[in-house]
Design a protein around this motif. Sequence first.
Motif, short mmCIF file in Angstrom:
data_model
loop_
_atom_site.label_atom_id
_atom_site.label_comp_id
_atom_site.label_asym_id
_atom_site.label_seq_id
_atom_site.Cartn_x
_atom_site.Cartn_y
_atom_site.Cartn_z
N ASN A 145 8.48 17.35 -3.63
CA ASN A 145 7.20 17.95 -3.25
C ASN A 145 6.25 16.97 -2.57
OD1 ASN A 145 7.91 20.45 -4.35
ND2 ASN A 145 7.25 19.83 -6.39
N THR A 146 6.67 15.73 -2.41
CA THR A 146 5.85 14.72 -1.74
C THR A 146 6.37 14.51 -0.33
OG1 THR A 146 5.44 13.58 -3.83
CG2 THR A 146 5.01 12.35 -1.80
N SER A 147 5.53 14.75 0.65
CA SER A 147 5.95 14.57 2.04
C SER A 147 5.66 13.16 2.51
CB SER A 147 5.22 15.57 2.95
OG SER A 147 3.84 15.24 3.04
N THR A 148 6.39 12.72 3.51
CA THR A 148 6.14 11.41 4.09
C THR A 148 4.75 11.35 4.71
OG1 THR A 148 7.24 12.13 6.12
CG2 THR A 148 8.57 10.91 4.52
N ALA A 149 4.28 12.48 5.23
CA ALA A 149 2.95 12.52 5.83
C ALA A 149 1.87 12.25 4.78
CB ALA A 149 2.71 13.88 6.48
N GLU A 150 2.06 12.78 3.56
CA GLU A 150 1.09 12.55 2.49
C GLU A 150 1.05 11.08 2.10
OE1 GLU A 150 0.85 16.32 -0.42
OE2 GLU A 150 2.88 15.60 -0.09
N ILE A 151 2.22 10.45 2.00
CA ILE A 151 2.27 9.04 1.65
C ILE A 151 1.60 8.20 2.73
CG2 ILE A 151 3.78 7.08 1.15
CD1 ILE A 151 5.87 9.15 0.21
N ALA A 152 1.94 8.51 3.98
CA ALA A 152 1.37 7.76 5.10
C ALA A 152 -0.14 7.93 5.16
CB ALA A 152 2.00 8.22 6.41
N GLU A 153 -0.62 9.13 4.83
CA GLU A 153 -2.07 9.39 4.87
C GLU A 153 -2.80 8.57 3.81
OE1 GLU A 153 -5.23 13.11 4.34
OE2 GLU A 153 -3.06 13.48 4.39
N VAL A 154 -2.24 8.54 2.60
CA VAL A 154 -2.88 7.79 1.53
C VAL A 154 -2.81 6.29 1.80
CG1 VAL A 154 -2.76 7.23 -0.92
CG2 VAL A 154 -2.43 9.59 -0.16
N ALA A 155 -1.67 5.85 2.35
CA ALA A 155 -1.46 4.43 2.60
C ALA A 155 -2.02 3.97 3.94
CB ALA A 155 0.04 4.10 2.56
N GLU A 156 -2.51 4.92 4.72
CA GLU A 156 -3.06 4.63 6.04
C GLU A 156 -2.05 3.87 6.91
OE1 GLU A 156 -6.72 2.59 5.42
OE2 GLU A 156 -7.74 4.34 4.58
N GLY A 157 -0.82 4.35 6.89
CA GLY A 157 0.21 3.71 7.70
C GLY A 157 1.34 4.68 7.98
N THR A 158 2.20 4.34 8.90
CA THR A 158 3.34 5.17 9.24
C THR A 158 4.54 4.75 8.40
OG1 THR A 158 2.53 5.36 11.49
CG2 THR A 158 4.82 5.98 11.11
N ILE A 159 4.97 5.63 7.52
CA ILE A 159 6.00 5.29 6.56
C ILE A 159 7.32 4.93 7.23
CG2 ILE A 159 6.61 7.72 6.24
CD1 ILE A 159 7.36 7.10 3.41
N PHE A 160 7.69 5.67 8.29
CA PHE A 160 8.99 5.44 8.91
C PHE A 160 9.08 4.09 9.60
CE2 PHE A 160 9.01 10.11 8.60
CZ PHE A 160 10.21 10.25 7.91
N LYS A 161 7.96 3.55 10.05
CA LYS A 161 7.97 2.24 10.68
C LYS A 161 8.33 1.17 9.65
CE LYS A 161 4.84 1.33 13.72
NZ LYS A 161 3.53 1.01 14.36
N GLN B 13 0.84 -1.21 0.00
CA GLN B 13 0.00 0.00 0.00
C GLN B 13 0.87 1.25 0.00
OE1 GLN B 13 -2.39 -0.56 3.50
NE2 GLN B 13 -4.07 -1.52 2.38
N ILE B 14 1.90 1.24 0.82
CA ILE B 14 2.79 2.40 0.91
C ILE B 14 3.54 2.61 -0.41
CG2 ILE B 14 4.84 3.34 2.05
CD1 ILE B 14 3.90 1.96 4.61
N LEU B 15 4.06 1.54 -0.98
CA LEU B 15 4.79 1.65 -2.23
C LEU B 15 3.91 2.16 -3.36
CD1 LEU B 15 6.91 -1.63 -2.09
CD2 LEU B 15 7.78 0.70 -1.91
N ASP B 16 2.70 1.63 -3.44
CA ASP B 16 1.78 2.05 -4.49
C ASP B 16 1.41 3.52 -4.32
OD1 ASP B 16 0.05 1.35 -6.77
OD2 ASP B 16 -1.56 1.86 -5.38
N ALA B 17 1.14 3.94 -3.08
CA ALA B 17 0.81 5.34 -2.80
C ALA B 17 1.99 6.25 -3.09
CB ALA B 17 0.38 5.49 -1.34
N ALA B 18 3.18 5.79 -2.71
CA ALA B 18 4.38 6.62 -2.89
C ALA B 18 4.67 6.89 -4.35
CB ALA B 18 5.58 5.94 -2.23
N ILE B 19 4.68 5.85 -5.17
CA ILE B 19 5.03 6.05 -6.57
C ILE B 19 3.99 6.89 -7.29
CG2 ILE B 19 4.00 3.90 -7.43
CD1 ILE B 19 7.18 5.75 -8.63
#
Length: 217
Positions: free
Chosen positions: A42-58, A26-32
């Motif tokens: 221009n893409t923040s980690t918070a935006e990726i985590a929000e779309v993927a519904e998860g904490t990216i850094f974990k 989910q995170i990879l798909d949202a990130a790309i």
Amino acid sequence: MVNKNVLNAMAETIKPLGKKTVKQEQILDAAITLFAEKGYSNTSTAEIAEVAEGTIFKQYGTKENLLLSLLVPFIKDFLPVMADELVKELMNDDISFEEFLRSLFKNRTAFFLENREVFQIFIKELIYREDLKNELLPYIIENASSGFIKVIEIFQKRGELVDKEPEFILKTLSTVISGFFISRFVLLNRHSISDEEIDGITFSILNGIGKVDSITT
């Protein structure tokens, strides 16, 4: 694909990347998707985590690691095709080695400018991470070399290159060309390369491995 924006190409070709959890997928798909739409910076980690519904850094620790999780399998899947496309695009029956070199530098300059940020991150990680070097460098050498070896052999038969092993010539060319682009786009953080610089590096290469009587500049 050889001249495309890498992030857009990855977004178009994204597929399950092996042994990943559902959350990682989910995170990879949202990130790309976000990287392709907005650009990496221009893409923040918070935006990726929000779309993927998860904490990216974990899952990945940093945004750079996340990008590499996408980039490495993409390179492994498409590098052979991209190398073949590049050779076919640049080579023709009438082209001289000097013209081939100039075209190669101009083509790769346009490509690296289009993908400058991804290139910078990839090279910096490659320099400092032994695991990445050990995984990718042998693969890149093996899968990108065959087409260029054939090109070198063609120019040797025409008498435009010195009579040395094609593998030696390719290694020399690879060192010079990669150093040229890394110094400009990574170390100096340049946003352009002039025709005069391309003329200069082409002349230097020809004086090193070209037959002197084949140099026209």
